[in-house]
Design a protein around this motif. Structure first.
Motif, PDB file in Angstrom:
ATOM      1  N   SER A 179       0.831  -1.199   0.000  1.00  0.00           N
ATOM      2  CA  SER A 179       0.000   0.000   0.000  1.00  0.00           C
ATOM      3  C   SER A 179       0.865   1.249   0.000  1.00  0.00           C
ATOM      4  O   SER A 179       2.011   1.248   0.447  1.00  0.00           O
ATOM      5  CB  SER A 179      -0.913   0.006   1.235  1.00  0.00           C
ATOM      6  OG  SER A 179      -0.140   0.121   2.421  1.00  0.00           O
ATOM      7  N   THR A 193       4.825   5.157   2.434  1.00  0.00           N
ATOM      8  CA  THR A 193       5.034   6.489   2.999  1.00  0.00           C
ATOM      9  C   THR A 193       5.604   6.396   4.408  1.00  0.00           C
ATOM     10  O   THR A 193       6.547   7.109   4.766  1.00  0.00           O
ATOM     11  CB  THR A 193       3.716   7.277   3.011  1.00  0.00           C
ATOM     12  OG1 THR A 193       3.204   7.357   1.677  1.00  0.00           O
ATOM     13  CG2 THR A 193       3.927   8.685   3.552  1.00  0.00           C
ATOM     14  N   ARG A 194       5.027   5.497   5.223  1.00  0.00           N
ATOM     15  CA  ARG A 194       5.533   5.324   6.586  1.00  0.00           C
ATOM     16  C   ARG A 194       6.962   4.802   6.588  1.00  0.00           C
ATOM     17  O   ARG A 194       7.794   5.227   7.397  1.00  0.00           O
ATOM     18  CB  ARG A 194       4.627   4.374   7.369  1.00  0.00           C
ATOM     19  CG  ARG A 194       3.246   4.926   7.695  1.00  0.00           C
ATOM     20  CD  ARG A 194       2.552   4.063   8.728  1.00  0.00           C
ATOM     21  NE  ARG A 194       2.392   2.698   8.283  1.00  0.00           N
ATOM     22  CZ  ARG A 194       1.358   2.253   7.581  1.00  0.00           C
ATOM     23  NH1 ARG A 194       0.385   3.096   7.235  1.00  0.00           N
ATOM     24  NH2 ARG A 194       1.280   0.981   7.226  1.00  0.00           N
ATOM     25  N   GLY A 224       0.274   3.847   1.796  1.00  0.00           N
ATOM     26  CA  GLY A 224       0.454   4.257   3.181  1.00  0.00           C
ATOM     27  C   GLY A 224       1.646   3.597   3.824  1.00  0.00           C
ATOM     28  O   GLY A 224       2.423   4.255   4.547  1.00  0.00           O
TER      29      GLY A 224
END
Length: 317
Positions: A2, A7-8, A4
């Motif tokens: 994903s 990004t993390r 997300g």
């Protein structure tokens, strides 16, 4: 995978790089002496007033938290500062030197994989036989021998005795493609032997583990040729530990080739950082270490991404 998660992961990588930069900023200032001390040693007698003026000019008279605030504020704008010794932008110097380190890393990685992968497969397929013993001996020697010692032996043999390669110096690709390859082959070989030994060991262990699993026995029971079983089914599942080792080593090579670059006279990032340390050139050391840290953590992110591409069972969320 994903967006997300990615990004993390990148945010955590950048946070780790920031932590390294803070640590280096603090530690280098704990070392006795500074750039002014080194300059005084080169220029002779300098009065105390002149020393104080030089420190004021370099910003070294300010408290360390203030110095860090100025440096970090400039960093947020993409400015790594200016060398106290040459008055050149650190970022521009790193851009000039990074291709040398990157080329050295690629050469070392290619040599290591070309040596380690076949040896690991050969050892796994001939467990307990002479090929396995010879491979294990290579692993022990490759992991135990220091890189600088191997580099000196390679220089003595291939440069001074056989005269096949230059002992030091760097030739750009634009100047001479053949000269460029000759100038990076020996240092790349010196860096690659330890990595080749690590790849050999992990390929052997991982492949032996995979060859004992049910899906391999099923493929053989179907009558598939052994070559197809090994290289299409077993090797794909055995590659994740190999990618882990290679990925971590690439990060180490990008920042850990200091001694090799110094021995062979290569104008890379590692040698640039070493020169900055010797001269207490704070912006150079901080910029070079931050560059190396960011390279290392980004390589780790790429390795995590490759996990999902190699093995579809690995899912990030």
């Amino acid at each position: 995978m994903s967006l997300g998660w990615l990004t993390r992961r990148v945010a955590l990588a950048l946070l780790a790089a920031f932590g390294v930069s803070v640590l280096v900023f603090a530690l280098i200032r704990l070392v006795p002496g500074d750039v002014v001390t080194n300059l005084i040693g080169l220029e002779g007698n300098v009065s105390a007033a002149q020393q104080a003026e030089m420190r004021r000019m370099f910003g070294l008279d300010q408290p360390i938290p203030v110095q860090f605030g100025h440096w970090f504020g400039s960093l947020l704008h993409g400015d790594l500062g200016v060398s106290l010794r040459t008055d050149r932008p650190v970022f521009a110097d790193l851009l000039l030197r990074f291709p040398v380190t990157l080329e050295l890393t690629v050469v070392a990685l290619v040599i290591a994989v070309l040596i380690g992968l076949p040896l690991g497969v050969l050892a796994a397929l001939n467990r307990g036989k002479f090929a396995d013993f010879a491979s294990s001996s290579f692993v022990l020697i490759g992991l135990a021998a220091p890189e600088f010692w191997l580099a000196i032996l390679l220089i003595l043999l291939f440069s001074l005795t056989l005269r096949w390669f230059p002992p030091n110096g760097f030739v750009t690709w634009a100047e001479s493609p053949l000269g460029n390859l000759k100038s990076v082959f020996l240092p790349g070989l010196a860096l690659s032997l330890g990595l080749a030994a690590a790849v050999t060991r992990i390929v052997r262990a991982s492949l032996l583990d995979v060859l004992g699993q049910d899906f391999v026995r099923t493929a053989r029971a179907k009558g598939l040729p052994e070559r197809i079983v090994i290289y299409r089914h077993a090797m794909r599942n055995a590659l994740i530990p190999v990618v882990t080792v290679v990925g971590l080593q690439v990060g180490n090579l990008l920042g850990g080739a200091v001694i090799i670059e110094q021995l062979f006279g290569l104008p890379g990032v590692g040698r640039y950082a070493l020169e900055g340390i010797n001269l207490r050139d704070y912006p150079v050391v901080q910029g070079a270490v931050l560059w190396i840290a960011v390279s290392f953590v980004l390589v780790n992110v790429v390795v995590d991404v490759l996990y999902g591409l190699i093995d579809r069972r690995v899912v990030y969320s």
